[in-house]
Design an enzyme around this catalytic site. Structure first.
Site, mmCIF file in Angstrom:
data_model
loop_
_atom_site.group_PDB
_atom_site.id
_atom_site.type_symbol
_atom_site.label_atom_id
_atom_site.label_comp_id
_atom_site.label_asym_id
_atom_site.label_seq_id
_atom_site.Cartn_x
_atom_site.Cartn_y
_atom_site.Cartn_z
ATOM 1 N N PHE A 45 0.834 -1.193 0.000
ATOM 2 C CA PHE A 45 0.000 0.000 0.000
ATOM 3 C C PHE A 45 0.874 1.250 0.000
ATOM 4 C CE2 PHE A 45 -2.374 -3.196 2.389
ATOM 5 C CZ PHE A 45 -3.638 -3.132 1.831
ATOM 6 N N ASP A 46 0.457 2.259 -0.739
ATOM 7 C CA ASP A 46 0.978 3.597 -0.508
ATOM 8 C C ASP A 46 0.221 4.135 0.703
ATOM 9 O OD1 ASP A 46 2.545 5.850 -1.067
ATOM 10 O OD2 ASP A 46 0.893 6.815 -2.111
ATOM 11 N N LYS A 47 0.741 5.135 1.388
ATOM 12 C CA LYS A 47 0.057 5.649 2.576
ATOM 13 C C LYS A 47 -0.898 6.787 2.264
ATOM 14 C CE LYS A 47 1.894 8.469 5.673
ATOM 15 N NZ LYS A 47 0.850 9.524 5.828
ATOM 16 N N LYS B 223 10.164 3.493 -3.981
ATOM 17 C CA LYS B 223 9.002 2.609 -3.793
ATOM 18 C C LYS B 223 8.988 1.505 -4.846
ATOM 19 C CE LYS B 223 6.194 6.237 -1.652
ATOM 20 N NZ LYS B 223 4.969 7.051 -1.705
#
Length: 216
Positions: A32-34, A205
């Site tokens: 997940f990205d935040k 990322k």
């Protein structure tokens, strides 16, 4: 397969074909990205920690003036918390320092508002804030005033979604974020995530994703 694709579509999920549904059987890790994914992407001032005898209201006033000409979401959250109109006519020498913060003169007082690197670069003696959140340190005429804490609120269904994935058989849930490690770990712990990689640039990322994919 058609039923699954149709159900996903009604829930706002586009699945291009049955082979993609089939591949979900082999998924063991979800990343997940935040910001904007697990959180709302809307920043809010959660606390102001004063120092050197300054008051919360005074710090917020100086900080709102300093952030007046900034379009950054954090700046907007500070101005929203101030809840008053800012008289821009008393603001001069406005300067955004990339990666550090803002330097500005308000009513002939030099205001510095930014991260710890700004305080150190300007030789300001300040108290490191250990509380969780994005920190904006404020100094006026070379004297440290205090710290403004800002947080990005979690989406109400994020924790439930992570739990549901684990119940469905996902063995590892991971969050990738550009925030510092303290904030990242706090969010990951609250949501029940297995791991968190913090202080990442967009390219970092991708590198983490490739690393985890290679190690599965």
């Amino acid at each position: 397969y058609f039923c699954g694709i149709g159900t996903a579509s009604r829930n706002g999920i586009l699945v291009k074909g049955s082979n993609y549904l089939e591949s979900l059987n082999n998924v063991s890790t979800v990343l997940f990205d935040k910001t904007g994914t697990l959180t709302k992407g809307v920043f809010k001032v959660t606390e102001i920690v004063p120092d050197n005898g300054f008051t919360v209201d005074r710090i917020l006033e100086y900080e709102a003036n300093a952030e007046t000409y900034s379009n950054h979401p954090i700046a907007k959250s500070i101005i929203a918390a101030y809840e008053k109109d800012v008289d821009g006519t008393n603001i001069t020498d406005y300067k955004e320092i990339s990666g550090y913060g803002i330097s500005v003169t308000v009513d002939n007082k030099k205001i510095l508002a930014g991260n710890s690197k700004l305080m150190e670069a300007e030789g300001i003696s300040y108290a490191t804030c250990e509380k969780v959140g994005t920190k904006v340190y404020v100094a006026v005429d070379g004297q440290y005033q205090g710290c403004v804490l800002i947080a990005d609120e979690l989406k109400p269904d994020s924790k439930t979604a992570v739990a549901a994935l684990k119940q469905a058989g996902i063995r590892r849930t991971v969050m990738l974020t550009g925030d510092n490690e303290t904030i990242g770990k706090a969010v990951a712990q609250e949501l029940g995530l297995d791991n968190c990689y913090a202080q990442l640039l967009p390219g970092d990322k991708v590198a983490v994703l490739e690393q985890l994919d290679a190690s599965k």
